[in-house]
Write a protein that holds these residues in place. Structure first.
Motif, PDB file in Angstrom:
ATOM      1  N   GLU A 233      92.526  17.937  83.191  1.00  0.00           N
ATOM      2  CA  GLU A 233      91.170  17.555  83.593  1.00  0.00           C
ATOM      3  C   GLU A 233      90.124  18.433  82.890  1.00  0.00           C
ATOM      4  O   GLU A 233      89.128  17.936  82.361  1.00  0.00           O
ATOM      5  CB  GLU A 233      91.053  17.694  85.123  1.00  0.00           C
ATOM      6  N   ALA A 234      90.367  19.744  82.869  1.00  0.00           N
ATOM      7  CA  ALA A 234      89.412  20.667  82.254  1.00  0.00           C
ATOM      8  C   ALA A 234      89.314  20.415  80.739  1.00  0.00           C
ATOM      9  O   ALA A 234      88.210  20.388  80.185  1.00  0.00           O
ATOM     10  CB  ALA A 234      89.827  22.116  82.526  1.00  0.00           C
ATOM     11  N   CYS A 235      90.457  20.215  80.095  1.00  0.00           N
ATOM     12  CA  CYS A 235      90.430  19.985  78.644  1.00  0.00           C
ATOM     13  C   CYS A 235      89.771  18.645  78.312  1.00  0.00           C
ATOM     14  O   CYS A 235      89.057  18.528  77.309  1.00  0.00           O
ATOM     15  CB  CYS A 235      91.848  20.021  78.067  1.00  0.00           C
ATOM     16  N   THR A 236      90.000  17.647  79.150  1.00  0.00           N
ATOM     17  CA  THR A 236      89.358  16.344  78.934  1.00  0.00           C
ATOM     18  C   THR A 236      87.843  16.495  79.033  1.00  0.00           C
ATOM     19  O   THR A 236      87.083  15.996  78.190  1.00  0.00           O
ATOM     20  CB  THR A 236      89.856  15.323  79.981  1.00  0.00           C
ATOM     21  N   GLN A 237      87.409  17.230  80.063  1.00  0.00           N
ATOM     22  CA  GLN A 237      85.986  17.486  80.258  1.00  0.00           C
ATOM     23  C   GLN A 237      85.414  18.266  79.073  1.00  0.00           C
ATOM     24  O   GLN A 237      84.349  17.918  78.539  1.00  0.00           O
ATOM     25  CB  GLN A 237      85.810  18.277  81.556  1.00  0.00           C
ATOM     26  N   GLY A 238      86.137  19.310  78.684  1.00  0.00           N
ATOM     27  CA  GLY A 238      85.681  20.141  77.568  1.00  0.00           C
ATOM     28  C   GLY A 238      85.544  19.328  76.287  1.00  0.00           C
ATOM     29  O   GLY A 238      84.585  19.486  75.527  1.00  0.00           O
ATOM     30  N   ARG A 239      86.515  18.454  76.056  1.00  0.00           N
ATOM     31  CA  ARG A 239      86.468  17.604  74.865  1.00  0.00           C
ATOM     32  C   ARG A 239      85.238  16.691  74.909  1.00  0.00           C
ATOM     33  O   ARG A 239      84.544  16.499  73.912  1.00  0.00           O
ATOM     34  CB  ARG A 239      87.767  16.780  74.785  1.00  0.00           C
ATOM     35  N   SER A 240      84.940  16.158  76.088  1.00  0.00           N
ATOM     36  CA  SER A 240      83.809  15.227  76.146  1.00  0.00           C
ATOM     37  C   SER A 240      82.480  15.971  75.982  1.00  0.00           C
ATOM     38  O   SER A 240      81.522  15.421  75.443  1.00  0.00           O
ATOM     39  CB  SER A 240      83.857  14.364  77.414  1.00  0.00           C
ATOM     40  N   TRP A 241      82.429  17.248  76.404  1.00  0.00           N
ATOM     41  CA  TRP A 241      81.224  18.044  76.134  1.00  0.00           C
ATOM     42  C   TRP A 241      81.028  18.217  74.629  1.00  0.00           C
ATOM     43  O   TRP A 241      79.923  18.089  74.112  1.00  0.00           O
ATOM     44  CB  TRP A 241      81.319  19.424  76.814  1.00  0.00           C
ATOM     45  N   LEU A 242      82.124  18.529  73.953  1.00  0.00           N
ATOM     46  CA  LEU A 242      82.032  18.705  72.494  1.00  0.00           C
ATOM     47  C   LEU A 242      81.606  17.398  71.831  1.00  0.00           C
ATOM     48  O   LEU A 242      80.763  17.387  70.931  1.00  0.00           O
ATOM     49  CB  LEU A 242      83.372  19.174  71.926  1.00  0.00           C
ATOM     50  N   ASP A 243      82.201  16.286  72.295  1.00  0.00           N
ATOM     51  CA  ASP A 243      81.871  14.983  71.709  1.00  0.00           C
ATOM     52  C   ASP A 243      80.402  14.632  71.938  1.00  0.00           C
ATOM     53  O   ASP A 243      79.798  13.906  71.155  1.00  0.00           O
ATOM     54  CB  ASP A 243      82.775  13.887  72.281  1.00  0.00           C
TER      55      ASP A 243
ATOM     56  N   GLY B 290      78.119  16.633  71.651  1.00  0.00           N
ATOM     57  CA  GLY B 290      77.317  17.483  70.775  1.00  0.00           C
ATOM     58  C   GLY B 290      76.932  18.819  71.385  1.00  0.00           C
ATOM     59  O   GLY B 290      76.061  19.518  70.866  1.00  0.00           O
ATOM     60  N   ARG B 291      77.571  19.192  72.504  1.00  0.00           N
ATOM     61  CA  ARG B 291      77.247  20.503  73.088  1.00  0.00           C
ATOM     62  C   ARG B 291      77.937  21.599  72.287  1.00  0.00           C
ATOM     63  O   ARG B 291      78.994  21.374  71.715  1.00  0.00           O
ATOM     64  CB  ARG B 291      77.691  20.548  74.547  1.00  0.00           C
ATOM     65  N   PRO B 292      77.307  22.774  72.258  1.00  0.00           N
ATOM     66  CA  PRO B 292      77.890  23.861  71.460  1.00  0.00           C
ATOM     67  C   PRO B 292      79.236  24.302  72.048  1.00  0.00           C
ATOM     68  O   PRO B 292      79.436  24.230  73.252  1.00  0.00           O
ATOM     69  CB  PRO B 292      76.857  24.975  71.580  1.00  0.00           C
ATOM     70  N   PRO B 293      80.142  24.749  71.182  1.00  0.00           N
ATOM     71  CA  PRO B 293      81.436  25.205  71.657  1.00  0.00           C
ATOM     72  C   PRO B 293      81.302  26.397  72.597  1.00  0.00           C
ATOM     73  O   PRO B 293      80.454  27.267  72.387  1.00  0.00           O
ATOM     74  CB  PRO B 293      82.173  25.628  70.373  1.00  0.00           C
ATOM     75  N   MET B 294      82.080  26.385  73.657  1.00  0.00           N
ATOM     76  CA  MET B 294      82.064  27.479  74.623  1.00  0.00           C
ATOM     77  C   MET B 294      83.464  27.651  75.113  1.00  0.00           C
ATOM     78  O   MET B 294      84.258  26.728  75.070  1.00  0.00           O
ATOM     79  CB  MET B 294      81.234  27.053  75.834  1.00  0.00           C
ATOM     80  N   ARG B 295      83.752  28.827  75.637  1.00  0.00           N
ATOM     81  CA  ARG B 295      85.123  28.953  76.112  1.00  0.00           C
ATOM     82  C   ARG B 295      85.276  28.314  77.489  1.00  0.00           C
ATOM     83  O   ARG B 295      84.344  28.267  78.295  1.00  0.00           O
ATOM     84  CB  ARG B 295      85.594  30.382  76.085  1.00  0.00           C
ATOM     85  N   LEU B 296      86.463  27.819  77.704  1.00  0.00           N
ATOM     86  CA  LEU B 296      86.814  27.125  78.938  1.00  0.00           C
ATOM     87  C   LEU B 296      87.968  27.901  79.556  1.00  0.00           C
ATOM     88  O   LEU B 296      89.042  27.987  78.966  1.00  0.00           O
ATOM     89  CB  LEU B 296      87.239  25.698  78.588  1.00  0.00           C
ATOM     90  N   ALA B 297      87.702  28.500  80.727  1.00  0.00           N
ATOM     91  CA  ALA B 297      88.737  29.325  81.360  1.00  0.00           C
ATOM     92  C   ALA B 297      89.423  28.539  82.469  1.00  0.00           C
ATOM     93  O   ALA B 297      88.772  27.871  83.270  1.00  0.00           O
ATOM     94  CB  ALA B 297      88.111  30.602  81.927  1.00  0.00           C
ATOM     95  N   VAL B 298      90.753  28.616  82.481  1.00  0.00           N
ATOM     96  CA  VAL B 298      91.558  27.907  83.474  1.00  0.00           C
ATOM     97  C   VAL B 298      92.523  28.913  84.101  1.00  0.00           C
ATOM     98  O   VAL B 298      93.130  29.715  83.392  1.00  0.00           O
ATOM     99  CB  VAL B 298      92.343  26.751  82.796  1.00  0.00           C
ATOM    100  N   ASN B 299      92.648  28.875  85.424  1.00  0.00           N
ATOM    101  CA  ASN B 299      93.542  29.813  86.112  1.00  0.00           C
ATOM    102  C   ASN B 299      94.987  29.332  86.063  1.00  0.00           C
ATOM    103  O   ASN B 299      95.263  28.144  86.237  1.00  0.00           O
ATOM    104  CB  ASN B 299      93.106  29.957  87.584  1.00  0.00           C
ATOM    105  N   LEU B 300      95.895  30.253  85.847  1.00  0.00           N
ATOM    106  CA  LEU B 300      97.337  29.941  85.869  1.00  0.00           C
ATOM    107  C   LEU B 300      97.962  30.724  87.013  1.00  0.00           C
ATOM    108  O   LEU B 300      97.755  31.930  87.122  1.00  0.00           O
ATOM    109  CB  LEU B 300      97.997  30.415  84.579  1.00  0.00           C
ATOM    110  N   SER B 301      98.746  30.053  87.853  1.00  0.00           N
ATOM    111  CA  SER B 301      99.358  30.764  88.975  1.00  0.00           C
ATOM    112  C   SER B 301     100.714  31.338  88.586  1.00  0.00           C
ATOM    113  O   SER B 301     101.271  31.007  87.534  1.00  0.00           O
ATOM    114  CB  SER B 301      99.534  29.817  90.145  1.00  0.00           C
ATOM    115  N   ALA B 302     101.239  32.185  89.465  1.00  0.00           N
ATOM    116  CA  ALA B 302     102.506  32.876  89.192  1.00  0.00           C
ATOM    117  C   ALA B 302     103.631  31.890  88.901  1.00  0.00           C
ATOM    118  O   ALA B 302     104.411  32.071  87.971  1.00  0.00           O
ATOM    119  CB  ALA B 302     102.877  33.756  90.382  1.00  0.00           C
ATOM    120  N   LEU B 303     103.686  30.837  89.705  1.00  0.00           N
ATOM    121  CA  LEU B 303     104.785  29.885  89.547  1.00  0.00           C
ATOM    122  C   LEU B 303     104.680  29.125  88.230  1.00  0.00           C
ATOM    123  O   LEU B 303     105.676  28.836  87.582  1.00  0.00           O
ATOM    124  CB  LEU B 303     104.761  28.912  90.727  1.00  0.00           C
TER     125      LEU B 303
END
Ligand code: C2E
Ligand code: MG
Ligand code: MG
Ligand code: MG
Length: 285
Positions: free
Chosen positions: A97-107, A109-122
């Protein structure tokens, strides 16, 4: 008499524990359904250059919009998702979901920005982790260099040896890695040196007492100094006041997130916030 009181207490606790177990079970069942029915959503919290307020990225934070319309915060369901293993599919949903959103922001024409996603222990221990991440990057077309994974200090330290290999492999994919909630675990400097990571996120418990609490002053200053000497970027969480921001800046921490700048926002509001901030219309000084 004492004996019967003891038995009553025992029955009381048994009943309470049974109720608790049932509650967890029904929560787990509801969460499983929520994933299937697409009741999860992401909010995004901007990360900014503390000196200028310019956005440098966003952190994706999961929410559960229950069928009664209430937004359930992650603190109420992530632990259950962890215990039941549901966090693995949930985590991949978040990433896609986050990467899809990030891709559509880039498409758009928004400037590139970092997208942080949390990863759990499991997730961290999931054997297909790297393959799945690569597949999601391929599928969404989001650039790996703009993706950052946040892994808590405790997860990293308890993970032990082989996971260092996962870190190296993640870096080989081109993504960045941040240690989340830093300062709450027990990393040694030696361990930290061994881990190929990019960012140290200072836990908000320590930012909270700034600028006056001497312990928090000392801890945040030490973390910032350590990060800088290891060539890691320090990022402060939970920046709520200008005085906190000023202290952090003065000690050499340039990046942060917190209510002073923006709360985690639904996607539409976040887009608007970012546009205003990039146009210099969200001044915090
Ligand atoms: P975290 O990754 O450390 O996220 C930061 C938390 O601090 C967020 O809480 C955010 O709303 C809150 N926060 C940000 N700025 C401020 C501030 O200025 N003041 C205060 N008091 N709080 C602030 P949230 O969204 O409730 O998330 C809580 C935790 O749930 C996260 O902590 C993270 O550990 C976990 N979480 C959230 N989304 C995900 C996810 O997609 N996957 C996994 N595995 N965990 C997640
Ligand atoms: Mg985080
Ligand atoms: Mg954190
Ligand atoms: Mg404190």
């Amino acid at each position: 008499q004492a004996k019967s009181r003891g038995r009553n207490t025992y029955q009381f606790y048994t009943a309470a524990l049974t109720r608790l177990a049932n509650l967890r079970l029904s929560m787990e069942a509801r969460l499983r359904r929520a994933i299937e029915r697409n009741e999860l959503l992401l909010h995004y919290q901007p990360q900014v250059d503390l000196a200028t307020g310019t956005p440098v990225g966003v952190e994706a934070l999961v929410r559960w919009q229950s069928s009664e319309g209430r937004i359930v915060p992650p603190g109420e369901f992530i632990p259950i998702a962890e215990d039941s293993g549901l966090i693995v599919p949930l985590g991949y949903w978040v990433l896609r979901e986050a990467c899809t959103q990030g891709r559509s922001w880039l498409d758009a024409g928004r400037p590139p920005m970092r997208l942080a996603v949390n990863l759990s222990a499991l997730q961290w221990q999931h054997k297909d982790l790297l393959k799945r991440i690569q597949a999601i990057l391929d599928e969404t077309g989001f650039p790996a260099e703009q993706l950052e994974f946040e892994i808590t200090e405790t997860t990293l330290m308890e993970g032990g040896g082989p996971e260092t290999g996962v870190l190296v492999a993640l870096r080989d994919l081109g993504v960045r890695v941040a240690i989340d909630d830093f300062g709450t675990g027990y990393s040694s400097l030696a361990a930290l040196k061994r881990f190929p990571v990019d960012v140290l996120k200072i836990d908000r418990a320590f930012v909270d007492g700034l600028p006056d609490d001497p312990d928090d002053q000392e801890i945040t200053s030490a973390i910032i100094a350590m990060a800088r000497s290891l060539h890691l970027e320090p990022v402060a969480e939970g920046v709520e006041t200008r005085a906190q921001r000023d202290f952090l800046l003065e000690r050499g921490c340039r990046t942060g997130q917190g209510f002073l700048f923006a709360r985690p926002l639904p996607v539409g509001e976040c887009v608007q916030w970012l546009a205003r901030a990039l146009a210099g219309e969200e001044p915090v000084s």
